[in-house]
Design an enzyme around this catalytic site. Sequence first.
Site, PDB file in Angstrom:
ATOM      1  N   THR A  41       0.838  -1.199   0.000  1.00 13.63           N
ATOM      2  CA  THR A  41       0.000   0.000   0.000  1.00 13.63           C
ATOM      3  C   THR A  41       0.872   1.248   0.000  1.00 13.63           C
ATOM      4  O   THR A  41       0.604   2.203  -0.736  1.00 13.63           O
ATOM      5  CB  THR A  41      -0.966  -0.027   1.203  1.00 13.63           C
ATOM      6  OG1 THR A  41      -1.751  -1.216   1.111  1.00 13.63           O
ATOM      7  CG2 THR A  41      -1.886   1.173   1.215  1.00 13.63           C
TER       8      THR A  41
ATOM      9  N   ASN B  66      -5.460 -10.955  -6.876  1.00 19.99           N
ATOM     10  CA  ASN B  66      -5.466 -11.566  -5.543  1.00 19.99           C
ATOM     11  C   ASN B  66      -6.686 -12.446  -5.290  1.00 19.99           C
ATOM     12  O   ASN B  66      -6.615 -13.397  -4.526  1.00 19.99           O
ATOM     13  CB  ASN B  66      -5.375 -10.488  -4.455  1.00 19.99           C
ATOM     14  CG  ASN B  66      -6.297  -9.322  -4.700  1.00 19.99           C
ATOM     15  OD1 ASN B  66      -6.276  -8.709  -5.764  1.00 19.99           O
ATOM     16  ND2 ASN B  66      -7.136  -9.021  -3.733  1.00 19.99           N
TER      17      ASN B  66
ATOM     18  N   GLN C 124       0.985 -10.240  -5.811  1.00 20.90           N
ATOM     19  CA  GLN C 124       0.665 -11.676  -5.865  1.00 20.90           C
ATOM     20  C   GLN C 124       1.629 -12.433  -6.784  1.00 20.90           C
ATOM     21  O   GLN C 124       1.568 -13.661  -6.854  1.00 20.90           O
ATOM     22  CB  GLN C 124      -0.786 -11.881  -6.316  1.00 20.90           C
ATOM     23  CG  GLN C 124      -1.816 -11.293  -5.364  1.00 20.90           C
ATOM     24  CD  GLN C 124      -1.839 -11.967  -3.987  1.00 20.90           C
ATOM     25  OE1 GLN C 124      -1.327 -13.088  -3.810  1.00 20.90           O
ATOM     26  NE2 GLN C 124      -2.414 -11.305  -2.995  1.00 20.90           N
TER      27      GLN C 124
ATOM     28  N   SER D 195       4.823  -6.829  -1.439  1.00 16.99           N
ATOM     29  CA  SER D 195       4.542  -6.885  -0.013  1.00 16.99           C
ATOM     30  C   SER D 195       5.148  -8.163   0.572  1.00 16.99           C
ATOM     31  O   SER D 195       4.894  -9.256   0.054  1.00 16.99           O
ATOM     32  CB  SER D 195       3.019  -6.891   0.165  1.00 16.99           C
ATOM     33  OG  SER D 195       2.676  -6.480   1.451  1.00 16.99           O
TER      34      SER D 195
ATOM     35  N   HIS E 177       4.602  -9.778   3.430  1.00 17.74           N
ATOM     36  CA  HIS E 177       3.797 -10.754   4.180  1.00 17.74           C
ATOM     37  C   HIS E 177       2.965 -11.676   3.301  1.00 17.74           C
ATOM     38  O   HIS E 177       2.326 -12.590   3.797  1.00 17.74           O
ATOM     39  CB  HIS E 177       2.901 -10.034   5.207  1.00 17.74           C
ATOM     40  CG  HIS E 177       1.750  -9.288   4.617  1.00 17.74           C
ATOM     41  ND1 HIS E 177       0.484  -9.821   4.588  1.00 17.74           N
ATOM     42  CD2 HIS E 177       1.650  -8.063   4.046  1.00 17.74           C
ATOM     43  CE1 HIS E 177      -0.350  -8.941   4.037  1.00 17.74           C
ATOM     44  NE2 HIS E 177       0.339  -7.868   3.700  1.00 17.74           N
TER      45      HIS E 177
ATOM     46  N   THR F 291      13.836   5.617   9.906  1.00 14.04           N
ATOM     47  CA  THR F 291      14.767   4.535  10.233  1.00 14.04           C
ATOM     48  C   THR F 291      14.208   3.210   9.722  1.00 14.04           C
ATOM     49  O   THR F 291      13.024   2.921   9.891  1.00 14.04           O
ATOM     50  CB  THR F 291      15.004   4.481  11.756  1.00 14.04           C
ATOM     51  OG1 THR F 291      15.493   5.762  12.157  1.00 14.04           O
ATOM     52  CG2 THR F 291      15.995   3.406  12.134  1.00 14.04           C
TER      53      THR F 291
ATOM     54  N   CYS G  10     -18.744 -10.055   3.307  1.00 19.00           N
ATOM     55  CA  CYS G  10     -20.062 -10.383   3.859  1.00 19.00           C
ATOM     56  C   CYS G  10     -20.374  -9.463   5.027  1.00 19.00           C
ATOM     57  O   CYS G  10     -19.590  -9.369   5.959  1.00 19.00           O
ATOM     58  CB  CYS G  10     -20.081 -11.806   4.399  1.00 19.00           C
ATOM     59  SG  CYS G  10     -20.105 -13.029   3.127  1.00 19.00           S
TER      60      CYS G  10
HETATM   61  N1  PLP Z   1      -2.156  -5.387  -4.037  1.00 20.12           N
HETATM   62  C1  PLP Z   1      -2.585  -6.653  -4.015  1.00 20.12           C
HETATM   63  C2  PLP Z   1      -2.775  -7.384  -5.308  1.00 20.12           C
HETATM   64  C3  PLP Z   1      -2.866  -7.274  -2.814  1.00 20.12           C
HETATM   65  O1  PLP Z   1      -3.292  -8.549  -2.802  1.00 20.12           O
HETATM   66  C4  PLP Z   1      -2.687  -6.550  -1.616  1.00 20.12           C
HETATM   67  C5  PLP Z   1      -3.044  -7.172  -0.325  1.00 20.12           C
HETATM   68  O2  PLP Z   1      -4.052  -7.853  -0.205  1.00 20.12           O
HETATM   69  C6  PLP Z   1      -2.219  -5.236  -1.668  1.00 20.12           C
HETATM   70  C7  PLP Z   1      -1.970  -4.686  -2.903  1.00 20.12           C
HETATM   71  C8  PLP Z   1      -1.987  -4.421  -0.434  1.00 20.12           C
HETATM   72  O3  PLP Z   1      -0.939  -4.973   0.307  1.00 20.12           O
HETATM   73  P1  PLP Z   1      -0.597  -4.512   1.810  1.00 20.12           P
HETATM   74  O4  PLP Z   1      -1.885  -4.577   2.559  1.00 20.12           O
HETATM   75  O5  PLP Z   1       0.393  -5.490   2.266  1.00 20.12           O
HETATM   76  O6  PLP Z   1      -0.085  -3.139   1.772  1.00 20.12           O
END
Ligand code: PLP
Length: 675
Positions: free
Chosen positions: A71, A154, A182, A202, A204, A240, A329
């Site tokens: 993001t 995603n 992704q 990203s 995570h 930092t 939902c």
């Molecule tokens: N873009 C895609 C395709 C994603 O799947 C996601 C997270 O679901 C994001 C952007 C945003 O990532 P983050 O929440 O790690 O900043």
Amino acid sequence: MEIYLDANATTPVLPQAKAAAIQAMVEDYGNPSSVHSTGLKAKALIDGVRAGAQRLLDTGDGALLFVSGATEGIQTAVLSALNSLRGNLQAELLLYGATEHKAVPEALKHWNQVLGLDLQIEAIPVDTQGRHDLAFLRQHSARAGLVCTMAANNETGVISDLDGIEAALVGSPALWLVDGVQALGKLPLRLRDRRIDYAPFSGHKLYAPKGIGLLYVRAGAPFTPLMAGGGQEGSLRSGTENMSGIAALGAVLAALSDGATLRDEPTMSGFRDRLAAALVEAFPGLVFNAPMALSLPTTLNFAVPGLSSRLLQDLFDAADVRVSGGSACSAAKAAPSFVLQAMGLPDWQAAGAVRLSIGPAVDAAFIDEACARIRACGESLRRHCLSPANNFATLGDGITRFMQDGACCYLLADALSQRCVLIDARPEQVFRLAQALTCQGYPVLAVLSTTGEAEHAQARALLAEAVPELMPTRPCDALGWPLDVPALALGKQQLTRQGQVLLLGETDVPAIAFSGLSEPADLTACVGPNSLLAPARDEAQQVARCLASAEPTEELAAQQVQGTQLKAFMTYHPDALLVDVREPYEQFLSQTPELIGVQMEAMPLSRLLNAIHPWLTEQPQRPLLFFCRTGNRSRQAALALTRLGHGQAWTLAGGLALLPTATLSKHQPDPALYV
Ligand code: PLP
């Protein structure tokens, strides 16, 4: 053991990434801007991880910044691109793929407004396979200042045709942002070869912790820092650095390169095919929402006719399988997935979607277990009249409520007479009701309406087509009531009617009234003060009311028991009854948790109407502690009982999901089902 199939949302942290993060926190904790030895060590760590990432992503002479996540990367890229468009009269449009993650269109809107550009923002349509409309892009790219197209989706895993998009951009002055979230570790983006200007990633989503990400910026692409300050990251991103996150990301990238920790594409495709086969076997009629040949082998998105996304998520969760709804939902209504809607899929697929996603660290034993659990979910549906094939159970007798976007349909079934009645059925429920009726095998005396809505008559006609052998053949009026019949006998009970109100009971005073009327005053003529009023719509999730219970002047709050207080509650109330309000297909997969000596009862929310009178009249002082998966259904049950006058109705706050595992021991599902 939990089977985690939601890797597109986030992943667990790889053990070596965790070790690297701890090492960076505990031993190599220096600030990389410090010039002493501890700082220099930290600086060397950053440089090493960056160099590895540059090699892996083949960034050429582009820059690669550490950021907090995708993001932030998207904000930085959009800000940079839009800032460079100020005063550029040629750029009129900002284009983004219709199935882009919300972070992209929201960032476009935000920075377009903050910078006062007032450019037109438009979605690039996608086809039924989820691929961008390249003709549209070719047509509009000359006027575009920025084009945003994700590398892989995603929700569906659909891989974008980046070469096709690049070709469509020939001659366009537009900057190009490719969301690589992704794709990381799954798909080469060929950043050096392509004209991609910005690519956010990203950590995570690929076994690093949350809070660390990367942003690729092509050499020469416009850049405006989002964060100004101490000049870190070559003044491109101040603050930092997140050293433990960077160290962990470094360990994941090393694992990607070592070829041993993470599986390759053919292996993942094999895993995906096995999961897909298990799904098809477990859920007859299942449809996949995206073409596998065009998708990442790590994502499956599907829908099952007659089964809502919510029901399927509850079912999987009961089997300790974590999946995601392909749609958001709310409590009462499922919002269809905008991604699947953009692909033009039918509403039932967009609203009923479930996403199952794996990461490349899974192994064959994990997939074996996942497939076994998926089959167990199918087995549970067959045992509870929710499968179109091989059902081998009967529904419970009494009243079962089926909800559809706030509307209530009731099935009244009587074992003694082997007859049933349907009230307020809707066309969207016909598939599921037909399964239930077939499974039960009782002839239907009438398909009634309490409101006269056209949908109820439609459902009656559709049911007559779906299960003609069980439907009534006697002529009926517009509300479905058989002509010249004053009462319908359901064993010891009778169903009669006063106007549009349907009254069920053994005596003159009905125990339950089914009514589409909202005004209690209209009901006083035909029901007693304690008769339960079962509504035709229940958006407020009240389950039932009665005339004796005055509408509270303030909003009622359910009495709550926190998971950590459960043992103390049971000690204080040894006579308490724990009531599992989950549905039978969930209870079957993760049977009622038990506390030594605790009295339990299974009473699904859909069948709560059957239990309310006995609890109110026979055990008005007995503490009733309702529980479910998340605390939502148990709160509804506790509030309904409280509203109807029970003084000791409680809800387990947060449900089983938040219960400390040591508090209750769970029965394991029958191992025989997992073969
Ligand atoms: N873009 C895609 C395709 C994603 O799947 C996601 C997270 O679901 C994001 C952007 C945003 O990532 P983050 O929440 O790690 O900043």
